[in-house]
Design a protein around this motif. Sequence first.
Motif, PDB file in Angstrom:
ATOM      1  N   GLY A 220       0.813  -1.209   0.000  1.00  0.00           N
ATOM      2  CA  GLY A 220       0.000   0.000   0.000  1.00  0.00           C
ATOM      3  C   GLY A 220       0.847   1.260   0.000  1.00  0.00           C
ATOM      4  N   PRO A 221       0.198   2.384  -0.230  1.00  0.00           N
ATOM      5  CA  PRO A 221       0.912   3.655  -0.277  1.00  0.00           C
ATOM      6  C   PRO A 221       1.172   4.231   1.108  1.00  0.00           C
ATOM      7  CG  PRO A 221      -1.414   4.031  -0.631  1.00  0.00           C
ATOM      8  CD  PRO A 221      -1.231   2.527  -0.535  1.00  0.00           C
ATOM      9  N   VAL A 222       2.239   4.986   1.200  1.00  0.00           N
ATOM     10  CA  VAL A 222       2.483   5.816   2.377  1.00  0.00           C
ATOM     11  C   VAL A 222       1.628   7.067   2.206  1.00  0.00           C
ATOM     12  CG1 VAL A 222       4.215   7.155   3.637  1.00  0.00           C
ATOM     13  CG2 VAL A 222       4.820   4.922   2.673  1.00  0.00           C
ATOM     14  N   TRP A 223       0.959   7.491   3.259  1.00  0.00           N
ATOM     15  CA  TRP A 223       0.095   8.664   3.220  1.00  0.00           C
ATOM     16  C   TRP A 223       0.935   9.938   3.209  1.00  0.00           C
ATOM     17  CZ3 TRP A 223      -4.701   9.750   2.078  1.00  0.00           C
ATOM     18  CH2 TRP A 223      -5.251  10.969   2.472  1.00  0.00           C
ATOM     19  N   HIS A 224       0.708  10.774   2.203  1.00  0.00           N
ATOM     20  CA  HIS A 224       1.398  12.060   2.090  1.00  0.00           C
ATOM     21  C   HIS A 224       0.398  13.204   1.979  1.00  0.00           C
ATOM     22  CE1 HIS A 224       5.415  10.381   1.752  1.00  0.00           C
ATOM     23  NE2 HIS A 224       4.969   9.523   0.855  1.00  0.00           N
ATOM     24  N   GLY A 225      -0.786  13.029   2.558  1.00  0.00           N
ATOM     25  CA  GLY A 225      -1.786  14.086   2.545  1.00  0.00           C
ATOM     26  C   GLY A 225      -2.916  13.880   1.566  1.00  0.00           C
ATOM     27  N   GLY A 226      -2.822  12.895   0.702  1.00  0.00           N
ATOM     28  CA  GLY A 226      -3.923  12.564  -0.194  1.00  0.00           C
ATOM     29  C   GLY A 226      -3.830  13.129  -1.595  1.00  0.00           C
ATOM     30  N   ASP A 227      -2.812  13.901  -1.882  1.00  0.00           N
ATOM     31  CA  ASP A 227      -2.686  14.520  -3.205  1.00  0.00           C
ATOM     32  C   ASP A 227      -1.645  13.844  -4.083  1.00  0.00           C
ATOM     33  OD1 ASP A 227      -4.625  16.476  -2.645  1.00  0.00           O
ATOM     34  OD2 ASP A 227      -3.136  17.734  -1.637  1.00  0.00           O
ATOM     35  N   TYR A 228      -1.198  12.654  -3.708  1.00  0.00           N
ATOM     36  CA  TYR A 228      -0.126  11.974  -4.437  1.00  0.00           C
ATOM     37  C   TYR A 228      -0.537  10.582  -4.917  1.00  0.00           C
ATOM     38  CZ  TYR A 228       2.604  15.837  -2.725  1.00  0.00           C
ATOM     39  OH  TYR A 228       3.054  17.107  -2.469  1.00  0.00           O
ATOM     40  N   GLY A 229      -1.816  10.431  -5.233  1.00  0.00           N
ATOM     41  CA  GLY A 229      -2.301   9.161  -5.769  1.00  0.00           C
ATOM     42  C   GLY A 229      -2.497   8.069  -4.745  1.00  0.00           C
ATOM     43  N   GLU A 230      -2.559   8.441  -3.472  1.00  0.00           N
ATOM     44  CA  GLU A 230      -2.676   7.424  -2.425  1.00  0.00           C
ATOM     45  C   GLU A 230      -3.960   6.611  -2.538  1.00  0.00           C
ATOM     46  OE1 GLU A 230      -1.859  10.695  -1.891  1.00  0.00           O
ATOM     47  OE2 GLU A 230      -0.710  10.905  -0.036  1.00  0.00           O
ATOM     48  N   ASP A 231      -5.092   7.277  -2.808  1.00  0.00           N
ATOM     49  CA  ASP A 231      -6.363   6.559  -2.918  1.00  0.00           C
ATOM     50  C   ASP A 231      -6.303   5.529  -4.047  1.00  0.00           C
ATOM     51  OD1 ASP A 231      -7.247   8.257  -0.904  1.00  0.00           O
ATOM     52  OD2 ASP A 231      -8.809   9.204  -2.124  1.00  0.00           O
TER      53      ASP A 231
END
Length: 178
Positions: free
Chosen positions: A84-95
């Motif tokens: 899974g992705p590391v959370w970087h605020g939601g603007d970096y394709g995490e969803d």
Amino acid sequence: MIREFGQVRLEVRVADITTLCVDAIVNAANNSLLGGGGVDGAIHRAAGPELYDECLALRGCATGDAKITKAYQLPARHVIHAVGPVWHGGDYGEDEALGACYRRAIALCGEHGLSSLAFSAISTGVYGFPPERAARIAVGTTINALGSAPSLRHVVFCCFSDEVASYHERALQLARSR
């Protein structure tokens, strides 16, 4: 909580994923696939050193992807390692990356004819993904991807706390009401 979606039973449970007797458990893995903290470390410890050896041969995994191995000393038959992705605020394709993990895990179930699967709450530990948001993505993506695995009959969202389970239960309720 248990909900039916077509032929598939979706269940939310607070449990230790390493104890579940299902066809596959989904490990919240890191890119190396070689173990780490949290659920990843617990799965590697419970499975034994053979899991490390098999993961080493896989040469890692990209974020948003997943790979399958044997489960060795676990009661499950397989481990699906989803990065899974590391959370970087939601603007970096995490969803999108998180959704891809769930889609790929379900696709692997279809490819291997698996009928039962237990997901850990991918990326919600040290990777910092907000658990309520992650639960909505997990449940929604899973429901939408079920068609890619016709053999799949039972999916467990295995949560590490009552709070995380409540987010998954709410997401299931909302999905059911649509």
